[in-house]
Design an enzyme around this catalytic site. Structure first.
Site, PDB file in Angstrom:
ATOM      1  N   HIS A   1      20.573 -37.041  -5.118  1.00 18.26           N
ATOM      2  CA  HIS A   1      19.985 -37.570  -4.046  1.00 18.26           C
ATOM      3  C   HIS A   1      18.385 -37.531  -4.436  1.00 18.26           C
ATOM      4  O   HIS A   1      17.474 -37.137  -3.267  1.00 18.26           O
ATOM      5  CB  HIS A   1      20.340 -37.104  -2.912  1.00 18.26           C
TER       6      HIS A   1
ATOM      7  N   ARG B   1       5.382  -0.303  -5.925  1.00 15.06           N
ATOM      8  CA  ARG B   1       5.152  -0.972  -4.641  1.00 15.06           C
ATOM      9  C   ARG B   1       4.306  -2.144  -4.854  1.00 15.06           C
ATOM     10  O   ARG B   1       4.365  -3.254  -4.097  1.00 15.06           O
ATOM     11  CB  ARG B   1       4.896  -0.193  -3.659  1.00 15.06           C
TER      12      ARG B   1
ATOM     13  N   LYS C   1      14.912 -15.105  -9.172  1.00 16.18           N
ATOM     14  CA  LYS C   1      14.548 -14.034 -10.132  1.00 16.18           C
ATOM     15  C   LYS C   1      13.641 -14.504 -11.305  1.00 16.18           C
ATOM     16  O   LYS C   1      12.651 -13.932 -11.722  1.00 16.18           O
ATOM     17  CB  LYS C   1      16.068 -13.523 -10.671  1.00 16.18           C
TER      18      LYS C   1
ATOM     19  N   CYS D   1       0.786  -1.254  -0.022  1.00 19.35           N
ATOM     20  CA  CYS D   1       0.112   0.047   0.103  1.00 19.35           C
ATOM     21  C   CYS D   1       0.885   1.364   0.129  1.00 19.35           C
ATOM     22  O   CYS D   1       1.868   1.267   0.524  1.00 19.35           O
ATOM     23  CB  CYS D   1      -0.861   0.078   1.089  1.00 19.35           C
TER      24      CYS D   1
ATOM     25  N   GLU E   1      19.356 -17.553  -5.863  1.00 16.06           N
ATOM     26  CA  GLU E   1      18.814 -16.211  -6.412  1.00 16.06           C
ATOM     27  C   GLU E   1      18.322 -16.325  -7.738  1.00 16.06           C
ATOM     28  O   GLU E   1      17.501 -15.665  -8.039  1.00 16.06           O
ATOM     29  CB  GLU E   1      19.932 -15.290  -6.125  1.00 16.06           C
TER      30      GLU E   1
ATOM     31  N   GLU F   1      10.048 -15.152 -10.062  1.00 17.29           N
ATOM     32  CA  GLU F   1       9.224 -14.164  -9.793  1.00 17.29           C
ATOM     33  C   GLU F   1       8.969 -13.045 -10.961  1.00 17.29           C
ATOM     34  O   GLU F   1       7.797 -12.496 -10.888  1.00 17.29           O
ATOM     35  CB  GLU F   1       9.720 -13.295  -8.641  1.00 17.29           C
TER      36      GLU F   1
ATOM     37  N   TRP G   1      -2.995  -2.807  -1.611  1.00 15.84           N
ATOM     38  CA  TRP G   1      -2.682  -4.174  -1.631  1.00 15.84           C
ATOM     39  C   TRP G   1      -3.613  -4.877  -0.568  1.00 15.84           C
ATOM     40  O   TRP G   1      -3.283  -4.940   0.456  1.00 15.84           O
ATOM     41  CB  TRP G   1      -1.219  -4.240  -1.560  1.00 15.84           C
TER      42      TRP G   1
ATOM     43  N   ASN H   1      -1.812   2.405   5.863  1.00 14.86           N
ATOM     44  CA  ASN H   1      -1.086   1.171   5.623  1.00 14.86           C
ATOM     45  C   ASN H   1      -0.515   0.544   6.801  1.00 14.86           C
ATOM     46  O   ASN H   1      -0.589   1.079   7.903  1.00 14.86           O
ATOM     47  CB  ASN H   1       0.238   1.709   5.018  1.00 14.86           C
ATOM     48  N   GLY H   2      -0.712  -0.872   6.702  1.00 11.80           N
ATOM     49  CA  GLY H   2      -0.473  -1.813   7.994  1.00 11.80           C
ATOM     50  C   GLY H   2      -1.622  -2.459   8.213  1.00 11.80           C
ATOM     51  O   GLY H   2      -2.669  -2.691   7.275  1.00 11.80           O
TER      52      GLY H   2
ATOM     53  N   LYS I   1       6.682  -4.491  -3.831  1.00 11.06           N
ATOM     54  CA  LYS I   1       7.999  -4.135  -3.538  1.00 11.06           C
ATOM     55  C   LYS I   1       8.716  -4.194  -2.122  1.00 11.06           C
ATOM     56  O   LYS I   1       9.642  -4.771  -1.837  1.00 11.06           O
ATOM     57  CB  LYS I   1       8.450  -2.631  -3.919  1.00 11.06           C
TER      58      LYS I   1
HETATM   59  C1  F6R Z   1      12.932 -10.590  -4.678  1.00  8.82           C
HETATM   60  C2  F6R Z   1      12.731  -9.250  -3.936  1.00  8.82           C
HETATM   61  C3  F6R Z   1      12.300  -9.997  -2.536  1.00  8.82           C
HETATM   62  C4  F6R Z   1      12.871  -9.082  -1.321  1.00  8.82           C
HETATM   63  C5  F6R Z   1      12.520  -9.395  -0.146  1.00  8.82           C
HETATM   64  C6  F6R Z   1      13.118  -8.609   1.079  1.00  8.82           C
HETATM   65  O1  F6R Z   1      13.619 -10.046  -5.939  1.00  8.82           O
HETATM   66  O2  F6R Z   1      12.772  -8.413  -4.105  1.00  8.82           O
HETATM   67  O3  F6R Z   1      12.475 -11.252  -2.172  1.00  8.82           O
HETATM   68  O4  F6R Z   1      14.209  -9.304  -1.275  1.00  8.82           O
HETATM   69  O5  F6R Z   1      10.858  -9.286  -0.201  1.00  8.82           O
HETATM   70  O6  F6R Z   1      12.847  -7.160   0.861  1.00  8.82           O
HETATM   71  P1  F6R Z   1      13.547  -6.069   1.546  1.00  8.82           P
HETATM   72  O7  F6R Z   1      15.183  -6.368   1.304  1.00  8.82           O
HETATM   73  O8  F6R Z   1      13.180  -4.769   1.029  1.00  8.82           O
HETATM   74  O9  F6R Z   1      13.529  -6.337   2.842  1.00  8.82           O
END
Ligand code: F6R
Length: 608
Positions: free
Chosen positions: A506, A27, A487, A2, A483, A490, A74, A100-101, A603
């Site tokens: 295994h 976001r 990537k 949000c 990672e 997602e 959101w 927000n929250g 985000k």
């Molecule tokens: C993946 C991604 C998320 C964030 C995670 C933590 O590309 O962006 O997995 O890494 O939500 O976010 P932060 O770093 O803002 O705590």
């Protein structure tokens, strides 16, 4: 997640509100709304399920007011819908609230307010705030008093902005666990949950603290605590470049942020390398050499990519400083009643500095008397403020939902921490110099990888149609594989699994087929032969292999190869990861995905 914006001043609020909401789109959200109060009296409200562009189309030309609030939602309580979108009004349509929250005692408050005659029009927890503030906003009561009294009854987290049709010369905002920033203009004031919404209008900002409120008027603001004590806050200047919030000619923010990495790595390193003593200067850690020598273990906490960057960080610390180190998802850590040890150093990792699970983990460690450092990108964020010290990444704002440049800068920050700790322990000056030179070489080496973007796009187009992809790596390569898989899934929605290469036989070897290609990390290190054996095992089962390597494997072992420049072995993972970012990006583009705003993701995840 949000987003909040608000404006008060001589101008019409609506254009700022709509533009500010568009700036917060990155976001992640599913509905949007605005409310304004103006000279003609009453509150005008528009809210829609969908995008900010849909909201803009729904706002009529006569929708004008000099005080206004806006929100991108959101969904948490109730489906995405027009009714559940914010702002929410009380029944007299005098008070409008964006939030927000999460209000934890919303059900209880809703029952009480309903018994007192309030009629609820949404399924949200936020709507209780509108009714609750209205119940306290009786004749002669200032809005800030009504908000303060209402918040006294609320349990939960919030960043809120409140508009009152009867007191349109002010907006009242409050923060408890969800960020609120005031932006100071010339006889006008802005509010947002994130500086990216207001940086075009002002660089002078005040970040509210948890438990703080502010009454914001066109000509200034007053901050105070929940028990009405005035606080004195000095504005700070936002130093991020305005063009960080534009795609700058790139097709997507993600591609821009991937290409920004030589510069962002330079900024993370900036002024921190000490060639004379072959170490790193990290004054913000607030730990002297004697205190550091007493640390017996390091525990790194983060979520998603931050957790994987922490895994790379743990390996760096163990290898260079010989201190046992381990990374754990912050979201799990806080629920398992963790043992907090006095000689363990906890390090929280977060790009946004607002991830609720990570913040809660930090609070859990601190509550039990532990010491926590932060590796954080966003200056002044909740996690940065909660920690006892730490390192800012200085990677610049990361707008695309998927983390790339912040991930890389986090690993660089861990290399600095590991070097600093190592040189206090037993890392030799020669090894220190080896790492210092390798760190300095990284920006140019990243440029070399980025120059292969077109070739990687070709490979991505070839592999993107697969039913899934396996990512494998050994020891240092395993977090890279994790990672890389993260990537890809997602942003392209292609199923991806990451496994230690040593674990393949295994279990997951059963999955290998021409339809499930493998991305294999094959650095030129002491495990090279073992990795090549694994490639042979995959090829023997008709698997396709895309190797990311320092040297091209024989064609019978790999169908394709992306070559990456060699660093020192401890830093190789950082460079091996860059082509995987490009692979995921180009796969997502080839599949026509919404690259910067992948479905279902936000985000910064500011709720549990
Ligand atoms: C993946 C991604 C998320 C964030 C995670 C933590 O590309 O962006 O997995 O890494 O939500 O976010 P932060 O770093 O803002 O705590």
């Amino acid at each position: 997640m949000c987003g909040i914006v608000a404006y008060i001043g001589p101008k019409d609020a609506t254009p700022f509100l709509l533009e500010g909401l568009a700036r917060l789109e990155y976001r992640g959200y599913d509905s949007a709304g605005v409310a304004v109060a103006g000279r003609t009296g009453g509150i005008k409200l528009r809210k829609v399920k969908g995008r900010v562009a849909d909201l803009a189309a729904a706002v009529p030309a006569r929708f004008k007011g000099t005080t206004g609030i806006g929100h991108t939602r959101w969904a948490t309580h109730g489906v995405p819908s027009d009714a559940n979108a914010h702002p929410h009004l009380d029944n007299a349509e005098r008070i409008a609230v964006v939030h927000n929250g999460i209000i934890e005692n919303a059900d209880e408050l809703r029952a009480k307010l309903t018994a007192d005659g309030a009629v609820f029009r949404s399924e949200t927890d936020t709507e209780v705030l509108g009714h609750l503030i209205a119940a306290h906003a009786t004749e002669g009561v200032e809005l800030e008093e009504a908000v303060r009294a209402a918040l006294g009854k609320v349990v939960g987290t919030y960043g809120i902005a409140v508009l009152d049709a009867e007191q349109p010369d002010r907006i009242v905002v409050a923060r408890n666990g969800s960020p609120i920033v005031l932006g100071i203009g010339e006889k006008e004031m802005f509010v947002a949950s994130d500086v990216s919404a207001l940086v075009r209008y002002t660089r002078q900002v005040v970040h509210l603290e948890d438990g703080e409120l502010a009454t914001v008027r066109a000509d200034g603001f007053r901050t105070f605590t929940e028990d009405a004590r005035t606080t004195h806050r000095q504005p700070s200047t936002v130093d991020w470049e305005i063009d960080s919030y534009d795609t700058g000619g790139y097709e997507h923010f993600l591609l821009k942020e991937i290409h920004e990495q030589p510069g962002s790595v330079e900024r993370t390193l900036g002024g921190r390398l000490d060639e004379r003593f072959a170490t790193a200067h990290l004054g913000g850690l607030n730990l002297d050499a004697r205190e550091l020598r007493e640390i017996r273990r390091v525990k790194i906490l983060g979520c998603g990519s931050a957790y994987y960057a922490g895994e790379m960080g743990a390996q760096l610390i163990e290898e260079l400083a010989r201190i046992p180190a381990h990374s754990e998802p912050a979201s799990e850590f806080r629920y398992r009643n963790p043992v907090i040890e006095a000689d363990t150093l906890y390090i929280a990792v977060s790009q946004s500095g607002e991830t609720y699970d990570t913040l809660a983990a930090v609070q859990e460690v601190k509550r039990k008397g532990g010491r926590v450092l932060g590796v954080v990108n966003t200056v002044g964020s909740a996690i940065a403020r909660e920690c006892d010290g730490g390192i800012y990444l200085h990677a610049g704002p990361e707008i695309s939902v998927a983390s790339t440049k912040a991930f890389t800068s986090t690993v660089v920050a861990f290399a600095l921490i590991a070097l600093h700790f190592g040189r206090i322990h037993d890392l030799s000056p020669a090894d220190g110099r080896r790492i210092v030179s390798a760190l300095k070489a990284l920006p140019d080496q990243i440029r070399e990888v980025l120059a292969q973007s077109d070739a990687i796009a070709g490979l991505a187009a070839e592999y993107a149609g697969s039913e899934g992809m396996m990512f494998i790596g050994r020891v240092r390569g395993y977090p890279v594989a994790r990672e890389g898989a993260q990537k890809l899934k997602e942003i392209s929605y292609v199923h991806a699994e990451a496994y230690p290469a040593s674990e393949l036989k295994h279990g997951p070897l059963a999955l290998i087929s021409p339809e499930l290609p493998t991305v294999a990390l094959v650095p030129d290190d002491e495990l090279l032969d073992k990795n090549l054996t694994t490639l042979g095992e995959i090829k023997a089962r008709s698997g396709r292999v895309l190797a990311v390597a320092h040297r091209r494997p024989e064609t019978k072992l790999a169908d394709h190869c992306i070559l990456v420049p060699k660093s020192e072995p401890e830093l190789d993972p950082l460079l091996l990861n860059i082509p995987l970012q490009l692979l995921a990006y180009h796969a997502a583009v080839a599949l026509g995905r919404d690259v910067d705003k992948p479905r279902n993701l936000a985000k910064s995840v500011t709720v549990e």
